[in-house]
Write a protein that holds these residues in place. Sequence first.
Motif, PDB file in Angstrom:
ATOM      1  N   ALA A 290       3.205   9.896  11.442  1.00 34.95           N
ATOM      2  CA  ALA A 290       1.774   9.859  11.138  1.00 34.95           C
ATOM      3  C   ALA A 290       1.576   9.492   9.673  1.00 34.95           C
ATOM      4  N   GLY A 291       0.676   8.595   9.418  1.00 30.87           N
ATOM      5  CA  GLY A 291       0.352   8.198   8.060  1.00 30.87           C
ATOM      6  C   GLY A 291       1.280   7.156   7.469  1.00 30.87           C
ATOM      7  N   VAL A 292       2.333   6.780   8.177  1.00 30.41           N
ATOM      8  CA  VAL A 292       3.261   5.777   7.683  1.00 30.41           C
ATOM      9  C   VAL A 292       2.777   4.408   8.138  1.00 30.41           C
ATOM     10  N   LYS A 293       2.603   3.521   7.180  1.00 31.99           N
ATOM     11  CA  LYS A 293       2.127   2.177   7.508  1.00 31.99           C
ATOM     12  C   LYS A 293       3.294   1.261   7.811  1.00 31.99           C
ATOM     13  N   THR A 294       3.074   0.347   8.753  1.00 30.13           N
ATOM     14  CA  THR A 294       4.079  -0.667   9.019  1.00 30.13           C
ATOM     15  C   THR A 294       4.049  -1.677   7.881  1.00 30.13           C
ATOM     16  N   ARG A 295       5.054  -2.535   7.843  1.00 29.72           N
ATOM     17  CA  ARG A 295       5.093  -3.579   6.819  1.00 29.72           C
ATOM     18  C   ARG A 295       3.855  -4.459   6.953  1.00 29.72           C
ATOM     19  N   PHE A 296       3.502  -4.808   8.177  1.00 30.73           N
ATOM     20  CA  PHE A 296       2.328  -5.640   8.420  1.00 30.73           C
ATOM     21  C   PHE A 296       1.067  -4.961   7.878  1.00 30.73           C
ATOM     22  N   GLU A 297       0.894  -3.682   8.181  1.00 31.77           N
ATOM     23  CA  GLU A 297      -0.297  -2.957   7.733  1.00 31.77           C
ATOM     24  C   GLU A 297      -0.383  -2.901   6.208  1.00 31.77           C
ATOM     25  N   ARG A 298       0.760  -2.735   5.546  1.00 36.40           N
ATOM     26  CA  ARG A 298       0.747  -2.707   4.080  1.00 36.40           C
ATOM     27  C   ARG A 298       0.200  -4.011   3.516  1.00 36.40           C
ATOM     28  N   VAL A 299       0.685  -5.141   4.053  1.00 36.34           N
ATOM     29  CA  VAL A 299       0.228  -6.450   3.575  1.00 36.34           C
ATOM     30  C   VAL A 299      -1.243  -6.655   3.929  1.00 36.34           C
ATOM     31  N   TYR A 300      -1.599  -6.385   5.176  1.00 37.67           N
ATOM     32  CA  TYR A 300      -2.962  -6.591   5.653  1.00 37.67           C
ATOM     33  C   TYR A 300      -3.951  -5.744   4.846  1.00 37.67           C
ATOM     34  N   ASP A 301      -3.646  -4.458   4.690  1.00 40.21           N
ATOM     35  CA  ASP A 301      -4.561  -3.566   3.967  1.00 40.21           C
ATOM     36  C   ASP A 301      -4.716  -3.987   2.508  1.00 40.21           C
ATOM     37  N   TYR A 302      -3.617  -4.375   1.862  1.00 42.91           N
ATOM     38  CA  TYR A 302      -3.717  -4.803   0.465  1.00 42.91           C
ATOM     39  C   TYR A 302      -4.541  -6.084   0.356  1.00 42.91           C
ATOM     40  N   GLY A 303      -4.218  -7.062   1.201  1.00 48.68           N
ATOM     41  CA  GLY A 303      -4.942  -8.335   1.157  1.00 48.68           C
ATOM     42  C   GLY A 303      -6.426  -8.170   1.412  1.00 48.68           C
ATOM     43  N   CYS A 304      -6.775  -7.332   2.397  1.00 48.67           N
ATOM     44  CA  CYS A 304      -8.195  -7.116   2.722  1.00 48.67           C
ATOM     45  C   CYS A 304      -8.909  -6.314   1.642  1.00 48.67           C
ATOM     46  N   ALA A 305      -8.181  -5.448   0.948  1.00 44.46           N
ATOM     47  CA  ALA A 305      -8.795  -4.700  -0.146  1.00 44.46           C
ATOM     48  C   ALA A 305      -9.152  -5.638  -1.295  1.00 44.46           C
ATOM     49  N   VAL A 306      -8.301  -6.630  -1.533  1.00 41.85           N
ATOM     50  CA  VAL A 306      -8.530  -7.588  -2.618  1.00 41.85           C
ATOM     51  C   VAL A 306      -9.503  -8.693  -2.185  1.00 41.85           C
ATOM     52  N   PHE A 307      -9.334  -9.165  -0.955  1.00 41.95           N
ATOM     53  CA  PHE A 307     -10.178 -10.242  -0.411  1.00 41.95           C
ATOM     54  C   PHE A 307     -10.760  -9.775   0.925  1.00 41.95           C
ATOM     55  N   PRO A 308     -11.901  -9.087   0.943  1.00 45.61           N
ATOM     56  CA  PRO A 308     -12.465  -8.551   2.190  1.00 45.61           C
ATOM     57  C   PRO A 308     -12.706  -9.608   3.270  1.00 45.61           C
ATOM     58  N   GLN A 309     -12.933 -10.857   2.879  1.00 48.21           N
ATOM     59  CA  GLN A 309     -13.194 -11.900   3.865  1.00 48.21           C
ATOM     60  C   GLN A 309     -11.992 -12.173   4.762  1.00 48.21           C
TER      61      GLN A 309
ATOM     62  N   ILE B  27       5.188 -10.976  -1.660  1.00 41.27           N
ATOM     63  CA  ILE B  27       3.869 -11.088  -1.035  1.00 41.27           C
ATOM     64  C   ILE B  27       2.760 -10.511  -1.902  1.00 41.27           C
ATOM     65  N   ILE B  28       2.839  -9.227  -2.202  1.00 44.88           N
ATOM     66  CA  ILE B  28       1.753  -8.581  -2.954  1.00 44.88           C
ATOM     67  C   ILE B  28       1.580  -9.191  -4.349  1.00 44.88           C
ATOM     68  N   PRO B  29       2.667  -9.490  -5.084  1.00 43.59           N
ATOM     69  CA  PRO B  29       2.455 -10.128  -6.393  1.00 43.59           C
ATOM     70  C   PRO B  29       1.725 -11.477  -6.311  1.00 43.59           C
ATOM     71  N   GLU B  30       1.986 -12.258  -5.263  1.00 42.11           N
ATOM     72  CA  GLU B  30       1.318 -13.561  -5.133  1.00 42.11           C
ATOM     73  C   GLU B  30      -0.150 -13.395  -4.758  1.00 42.11           C
ATOM     74  N   ILE B  31      -0.455 -12.442  -3.884  1.00 44.83           N
ATOM     75  CA  ILE B  31      -1.859 -12.172  -3.542  1.00 44.83           C
ATOM     76  C   ILE B  31      -2.590 -11.710  -4.797  1.00 44.83           C
TER      77      ILE B  31
ATOM     78  N   ARG C 247     -12.373   0.347   7.689  1.00 44.92           N
ATOM     79  CA  ARG C 247     -11.403  -0.343   8.547  1.00 44.92           C
ATOM     80  C   ARG C 247     -11.960  -1.664   9.076  1.00 44.92           C
ATOM     81  N   LEU C 248     -13.292  -1.721   9.289  1.00 43.52           N
ATOM     82  CA  LEU C 248     -13.932  -2.945   9.783  1.00 43.52           C
ATOM     83  C   LEU C 248     -14.306  -3.884   8.641  1.00 43.52           C
ATOM     84  N   ARG C 249     -14.064  -3.426   7.406  1.00 48.40           N
ATOM     85  CA  ARG C 249     -14.371  -4.206   6.199  1.00 48.40           C
ATOM     86  C   ARG C 249     -15.867  -4.524   6.126  1.00 48.40           C
TER      87      ARG C 249
END
Length: 195
Positions: A86-105, A128-132, A27-29
Amino acid sequence: MLWLLASENQDLNSGVIAGSDEEIAFRLRRTVEEFRTAIKPLIEKGFIEVMHNASNLLAERKQNATPETETETKAETENGDDDSGAGVKTRFERVYDYGCAVFPQLATQSTSAIHQWLDGGADIDLDIIPEIKRLHEKGIQPRGWGLFTQDIANAKLRRNTPLPKGELKNDRPATKHGNFAAQDYRAGTDGFIVA
């Protein structure tokens, strides 16, 4: 960053961060080794208290941590982004988690661009996700979330642009003697009628 994790707890004043070292480090990358090295002096100085085992931490509060502003919570609830399950991600979390998984910085960068994309009507799965992913495949290393904004805006524009009006291709062209169907009817067995 630990305050942010602690603010996700149902009891905002508890300061509890539940999870294993591996989960918290993710979570802290950070790597697990980086996390353990960084957390050790905080435990030794009494800023963080370990409960039961090393996977459950209690952050001693110096100030109350709140997860988000009241306006953000209200806006997310109105947009159907309420994370009450529980366990359901918000739209923001989906984008944030995907982006950070691909680009940890990106984990330490301002996320205001993500809110702009979502508020502007960009679709997570179509824009969003296709462009990232596309920029990742090109080997581009972004310094912040804002790098994706123009590409996401272009993807949304392409998706929302209506198709041009086409022509009907089923009609047969007309000739000076009428359309082909009429000529065939008048022709009978003797051939075409010449006027």
